[in-house]
Design a protein around this motif. Structure first.
Motif, PDB file in Angstrom:
ATOM      1  N   SER A  27       0.829  -1.189   0.000  1.00 46.29           N
ATOM      2  CA  SER A  27       0.000   0.000   0.000  1.00 46.29           C
ATOM      3  C   SER A  27       0.864   1.238   0.000  1.00 46.29           C
ATOM      4  O   SER A  27       1.943   1.255   0.585  1.00 46.29           O
ATOM      5  CB  SER A  27      -0.909   0.018   1.230  1.00 46.29           C
ATOM      6  OG  SER A  27      -0.134  -0.021   2.400  1.00 46.29           O
ATOM      7  N   PRO A  28       0.424   2.320  -0.653  1.00 46.87           N
ATOM      8  CA  PRO A  28       1.218   3.533  -0.696  1.00 46.87           C
ATOM      9  C   PRO A  28       1.190   4.255   0.632  1.00 46.87           C
ATOM     10  O   PRO A  28       0.180   4.295   1.317  1.00 46.87           O
ATOM     11  CB  PRO A  28       0.535   4.365  -1.791  1.00 46.87           C
ATOM     12  CG  PRO A  28      -0.869   3.877  -1.800  1.00 46.87           C
ATOM     13  CD  PRO A  28      -0.806   2.429  -1.425  1.00 46.87           C
TER      14      PRO A  28
ATOM     15  N   THR B 106      -0.140   8.715  -4.627  1.00 47.63           N
ATOM     16  CA  THR B 106       0.817   8.834  -5.710  1.00 47.63           C
ATOM     17  C   THR B 106       0.399   9.935  -6.660  1.00 47.63           C
ATOM     18  O   THR B 106      -0.719  10.421  -6.620  1.00 47.63           O
ATOM     19  CB  THR B 106       0.920   7.512  -6.492  1.00 47.63           C
ATOM     20  OG1 THR B 106      -0.344   7.263  -7.104  1.00 47.63           O
ATOM     21  CG2 THR B 106       1.268   6.359  -5.572  1.00 47.63           C
TER      22      THR B 106
ATOM     23  N   ALA C  38      -2.456   0.672  -9.978  1.00 40.74           N
ATOM     24  CA  ALA C  38      -2.171  -0.432  -9.060  1.00 40.74           C
ATOM     25  C   ALA C  38      -2.542  -1.780  -9.653  1.00 40.74           C
ATOM     26  O   ALA C  38      -1.972  -2.812  -9.271  1.00 40.74           O
ATOM     27  CB  ALA C  38      -2.918  -0.218  -7.745  1.00 40.74           C
TER      28      ALA C  38
ATOM     29  N   LEU D 161      11.020   1.861  -1.997  1.00 34.10           N
ATOM     30  CA  LEU D 161      10.196   0.753  -1.516  1.00 34.10           C
ATOM     31  C   LEU D 161      10.621   0.469  -0.087  1.00 34.10           C
ATOM     32  O   LEU D 161      11.784   0.140   0.165  1.00 34.10           O
ATOM     33  CB  LEU D 161      10.391  -0.482  -2.396  1.00 34.10           C
ATOM     34  CG  LEU D 161       9.561  -1.722  -2.043  1.00 34.10           C
ATOM     35  CD1 LEU D 161       8.068  -1.418  -2.135  1.00 34.10           C
ATOM     36  CD2 LEU D 161       9.923  -2.884  -2.960  1.00 34.10           C
TER      37      LEU D 161
ATOM     38  N   GLU E 292       8.278   9.361  -4.157  1.00 35.92           N
ATOM     39  CA  GLU E 292       7.253   8.328  -4.015  1.00 35.92           C
ATOM     40  C   GLU E 292       7.745   7.243  -3.064  1.00 35.92           C
ATOM     41  O   GLU E 292       8.887   6.788  -3.165  1.00 35.92           O
ATOM     42  CB  GLU E 292       6.947   7.682  -5.369  1.00 35.92           C
ATOM     43  CG  GLU E 292       6.293   8.603  -6.374  1.00 35.92           C
ATOM     44  CD  GLU E 292       4.836   8.873  -6.060  1.00 35.92           C
ATOM     45  OE1 GLU E 292       4.288   8.198  -5.158  1.00 35.92           O
ATOM     46  OE2 GLU E 292       4.260   9.761  -6.700  1.00 35.92           O
TER      47      GLU E 292
ATOM     48  N   ARG F 194       6.499   3.452  -1.477  1.00 37.06           N
ATOM     49  CA  ARG F 194       5.571   2.326  -1.376  1.00 37.06           C
ATOM     50  C   ARG F 194       5.999   1.497  -0.177  1.00 37.06           C
ATOM     51  O   ARG F 194       7.190   1.263   0.036  1.00 37.06           O
ATOM     52  CB  ARG F 194       5.605   1.466  -2.641  1.00 37.06           C
ATOM     53  CG  ARG F 194       5.213   2.186  -3.905  1.00 37.06           C
ATOM     54  CD  ARG F 194       3.728   2.381  -4.020  1.00 37.06           C
ATOM     55  NE  ARG F 194       3.007   1.127  -4.096  1.00 37.06           N
ATOM     56  CZ  ARG F 194       1.685   1.050  -4.260  1.00 37.06           C
ATOM     57  NH1 ARG F 194       0.964   2.151  -4.335  1.00 37.06           N
ATOM     58  NH2 ARG F 194       1.082  -0.123  -4.324  1.00 37.06           N
TER      59      ARG F 194
END
Length: 245
Positions: free
Chosen positions: A2-3, A7, A26, A192, A206, A208
């Motif tokens: 899940s972010p 985004t 997604a 990430l 960004e 994640r």
């Protein structure tokens, strides 16, 4: 997965003349994975119903998602599997290689660097870094793609060389924010995060988040609801006592 924050895929796509909702973005990797497996199997065409079933979504949702990319289906025939796979790959940025630098050479970092699925999807692990002197210099990864653990001082030169585009945080929670700050300072704009921590980043970055414990807790919630439906007299507290007994 899940972010951590909303985004900006819609804004980025708008620069190319169209807006693609984040929910659609997604699901695109799911479509691409199914299509790629069909390409490997020699399947040339597929209907929206077949692709939707393979991805666990409704055919109506699938068609709406793909409509954001363009009109690639043919009525009565379906989709050209190879062509649609390419179009989705292009939209996702998978038609070019992406370098990944992993920070944290513990059990998780070692498992990630040994994962063979990265290369097959266009991602190359170009660096595995750690701050602990005992692990620096160790050669890890798969036999086909061994990689030596480097010191944190190698991060900035690696990013400056243009080889690293995505950063992976695989450290304990207490070190995650410092690692994130250093990745951002070095020039990484996509991260990430596997650490059980919420990272604070600038607007242009960004993040994640992958939290396996949270996913297990969500599954536990559904398991408890199913147990309650099967036995309405069951007290949730008694279920918890049984679990922790």
């Amino acid at each position: 997965m899940s972010p951590v924050r909303p985004t900006r895929s819609a804004a980025a796509s708008a620069q190319h003349g169209r807006v693609i909702p984040d929910a659609t973005v997604a699901r695109l990797p799911l479509y691409h994975r199914a299509l790629s497996s069909w390409v490997d199997a020699g399947i040339s065409t597929a209907s929206s119903e077949e692709l939707a079933a393979a991805c666990g979504v409704s055919s109506a949702k699938l068609r709406k998602d793909l409509s954001h990319l363009g009109s690639y289906g043919t009525r009565g025939v379906g989709y050209d599997v190879r062509f649609l796979a390419y179009q989705i790959a292009r939209e996702l940025g998978l038609t070019q290689p992406w370098g990944v630098v992993i920070v944290g050479a513990g059990n998780l970092g070692q498992a990630l660097v040994a994962y063979r699925g990265f290369a097959s999807r266009g991602f190359e692990v170009v660096g595995l870094l750690d701050a602990h002197p005992d692990v620096i210099g160790q050669v890890l990864g798969s036999p086909e793609a061994p990689i030596a653990v480097g010191p944190m001082s190698a991060l900035e030169p690696l990013v400056a060389s243009g080889r690293a585009h995505i950063g992976v945080v695989a450290t304990p929670a207490e070190a995650a924010q410092d690692v994130c700050d250093r990745l951002v300072s070095a020039g990484i704009r996509s991260i990430l995060n596997f650490a059980p921590a919420v990272l604070t980043v600038p607007e242009a970055v960004e993040v994640r988040k992958v939290d396996l414990a949270v996913e297990l807790q969500i599954l536990a919630f559904h398991e408890q609801r199913r147990a309650e439906m099967q036995d309405p007299s069951m007290d949730p507290e008694s279920l918890g006592e049984a679990i922790y007994a």
